[in-house]
Scaffold this motif. Structure first.
Motif, PDB file in Angstrom:
ATOM      1  N   SER A  53      38.812  47.126  49.082  1.00 14.39           N
ATOM      2  CA  SER A  53      38.301  48.410  48.562  1.00 14.39           C
ATOM      3  C   SER A  53      36.934  48.726  49.171  1.00 14.39           C
ATOM      4  N   THR A  96      38.329  50.597  43.189  1.00 12.01           N
ATOM      5  CA  THR A  96      38.975  49.344  42.792  1.00 12.01           C
ATOM      6  C   THR A  96      40.444  49.597  42.492  1.00 12.01           C
ATOM      7  N   GLN A  97      41.334  48.990  43.285  1.00  5.72           N
ATOM      8  CA  GLN A  97      42.750  49.301  43.047  1.00  5.72           C
ATOM      9  C   GLN A  97      43.190  48.835  41.661  1.00  5.72           C
ATOM     10  N   SER A  98      42.736  47.659  41.242  1.00  2.00           N
ATOM     11  CA  SER A  98      43.198  47.113  39.955  1.00  2.00           C
ATOM     12  C   SER A  98      42.476  47.741  38.770  1.00  2.00           C
ATOM     13  N   THR A 101      38.275  44.516  38.478  1.00  2.00           N
ATOM     14  CA  THR A 101      37.382  43.595  39.189  1.00  2.00           C
ATOM     15  C   THR A 101      36.035  43.514  38.452  1.00  2.00           C
ATOM     16  N   VAL A 147      49.567  39.971  46.976  1.00  2.00           N
ATOM     17  CA  VAL A 147      48.124  39.794  46.767  1.00  2.00           C
ATOM     18  C   VAL A 147      47.339  40.605  47.810  1.00  2.00           C
ATOM     19  N   GLU A 236      43.356  36.411  55.230  1.00  2.00           N
ATOM     20  CA  GLU A 236      43.911  36.233  53.894  1.00  2.00           C
ATOM     21  C   GLU A 236      45.320  35.650  53.910  1.00  2.00           C
TER      22      GLU A 236
HETATM   23  O1  M6R Z   1      41.247  45.507  42.572  1.00  2.00           O
HETATM   24  P1  M6R Z   1      40.132  45.649  43.563  1.00  2.00           P
HETATM   25  O2  M6R Z   1      40.397  46.734  44.559  1.00  2.00           O
HETATM   26  O3  M6R Z   1      38.801  45.864  42.902  1.00  2.00           O
HETATM   27  O4  M6R Z   1      40.076  44.295  44.301  1.00  2.00           O
HETATM   28  C1  M6R Z   1      39.035  43.961  45.181  1.00  2.00           C
HETATM   29  C2  M6R Z   1      39.421  42.798  46.075  1.00  2.00           C
HETATM   30  O5  M6R Z   1      39.580  41.639  45.311  1.00  2.00           O
HETATM   31  C3  M6R Z   1      40.713  43.071  46.829  1.00  2.00           C
HETATM   32  O6  M6R Z   1      40.608  44.285  47.513  1.00  2.00           O
HETATM   33  C4  M6R Z   1      41.046  41.977  47.834  1.00  2.00           C
HETATM   34  O7  M6R Z   1      40.067  41.947  48.844  1.00  2.00           O
HETATM   35  C5  M6R Z   1      42.428  42.245  48.404  1.00  2.00           C
HETATM   36  N1  M6R Z   1      43.437  41.589  47.627  1.00  2.00           N
HETATM   37  C6  M6R Z   1      42.564  41.874  49.831  1.00  2.00           C
HETATM   38  O8  M6R Z   1      43.804  42.234  50.349  1.00  2.00           O
END
Ligand code: M6R
Length: 356
Positions: A53, A96-98, A101, A147, A236
């Motif tokens: 992100s 943040t995708q999730s 974080t 992941v 990764e």
């Molecule tokens: O959910 P988020 O976007 O906040 O996550 C941030 C990182 O943990 C995440 O982008 C991580 O770098 C990826 N899984 C990599 O592919």
């Protein structure tokens, strides 16, 4: 569940045309007519994020500065807590995708405490970040199991472009320019499908990476962060050490590491960085580093100086991170697959990082 694909990651890479379509459908009109972003009372933007992100936010910086002329800073969420309060009152965008974080949530709380206006760009409806901010933009990528972030990344890029167009609309962009970039974004599902059709070709081309211990990913301008993302994906899931570098920085240290065992992946599109990228690639090739170039279809000059080439369709330079990203995702995927790595569950990593 994997829909006939060997891994979730590959399935999700192939879902990107649909994810892009959905992200436009669900957001474009809403963003372009939003009052929240119309206000002139912020003179700068601060993007805050982690990992993938963060790389999307760096693309956002180039896009917003180029299309809207607004200064943008990008901060790692994990470093925000050490930041000093300044007189600047930016629009703070948490990416943040999730939406879970821990460091990004802490940064959102700090921004609110400092009285800044906040916007979250997230994929998960009802996630914690959505309760911490003033406004939310959902990337609409659909659920992501692997992941390694893929379709959530590409839809974050779409969000960055839509925000840049909206901010540019009332500032710098003419109507015909908005029309041109909008057309470019709306053509992205087709452009990306064209890159996906090269999956087998990419699988063959990554032969030069599979036994490497270390690799470089080079780009310039808005594709510098694209190559940071390429390096991150490779590290990764394939466990190969990879460095994403702005090509102009090569001479300032990393050239010392290049040799025939250290391959380079280089992004070279027809934008303002083209000539400089060609010359950086020539320097790399002169150190015997095998080069996998990613360039525009029909680029004979690039073809002449690289060992292998992956071609993408011609797009506006500023939008080129989207098809280039798909190419680097496939490079990482096929390399990891050939190395027999557990692609959907890389060691030591979790899908969302809820501790800081
Ligand atoms: O959910 P988020 O976007 O906040 O996550 C941030 C990182 O943990 C995440 O982008 C991580 O770098 C990826 N899984 C990599 O592919």
């Amino acid at each position: 569940q994997k829909g006939g694909f060997e891994h979730y990651m590959l399935k999700e890479i192939f879902e990107q045309p649909l994810a892009i379509h959905n992200s436009l459908l669900g957001n474009f009109d809403k963003i372009m007519s939003s009052d929240f972003l119309s206000s002139q009372d912020f003179s700068s933007v601060k993007l805050i994020a982690c990992g993938t992100s963060y790389n999307a936010s760096l693309v956002g910086k180039y896009a917003i500065e180029y299309l809207a002329g607004i200064p943008v800073t990008v901060e790692l969420a994990s470093e925000c807590r050490y930041s000093s309060e300044t007189r600047e009152d930016p629009l703070v965008i948490l990416v943040t995708q999730s939406g879970e974080t821990a460091d990004t949530l802490a940064a959102a709380r700090l921004a609110k405490k400092r009285g800044h206006r906040t916007l979250a760009v997230t994929n998960v409806v009802g996630s914690t970040i959505t309760r911490e901010v003033d406004n939310v933009l959902y990337t609409q990528a659909g659920p992501e199991i692997g992941v390694a972030a893929t379709k959530t990344y590409v839809t974050q890029l779409m969000a960055m472009y839509m925000l840049a167009l909206k901010l540019g609309k009332s500032r710098t962009l003419r109507r015909d320019e908005i029309h041109r970039y909008t057309h470019g974004l709306k053509s992205m599902p087709r452009t990306v499908s064209n890159v996906l059709a090269k999956s087998d070709e990419i699988s063959e081309a990554v032969g030069m990476l599979t036994n490497a211990q270390s690799a470089f990913f080079l780009g310039r301008h808005i594709n510098y962060p694209t190559m940071l993302e390429g390096a991150l994906k490779l590290k990764e899931i394939s466990y190969i050490h990879a460095e994403g570098y702005a090509a102009g920085e090569l001479k300032h240290g990393p050239l010392a590491l290049l040799d025939s065992n250290t391959p380079t992946v280089a992004a070279c599109v027809w934008d303002m960085s083209y000539e400089k990228m060609l010359s950086a690639i020539s320097e790399v090739a002169a150190r015997d580093s095998p080069v996998l170039g990613i360039g525009i279809e029909g680029d004979r000059d690039l073809e002449a100086i690289v060992d292998r080439i992956i071609s993408i369709p011609e797009v506006e330079g500023i939008l080129s991170p989207i098809p280039l990203t798909v190419a680097v995702q496939l490079i990482a995927y096929h390399t990891a697959r050939k190395r027999g790595c557990p692609i959907d569950r890389p060691k030591n990593l979790a899908k969302s990082v809820t501790v800081d």
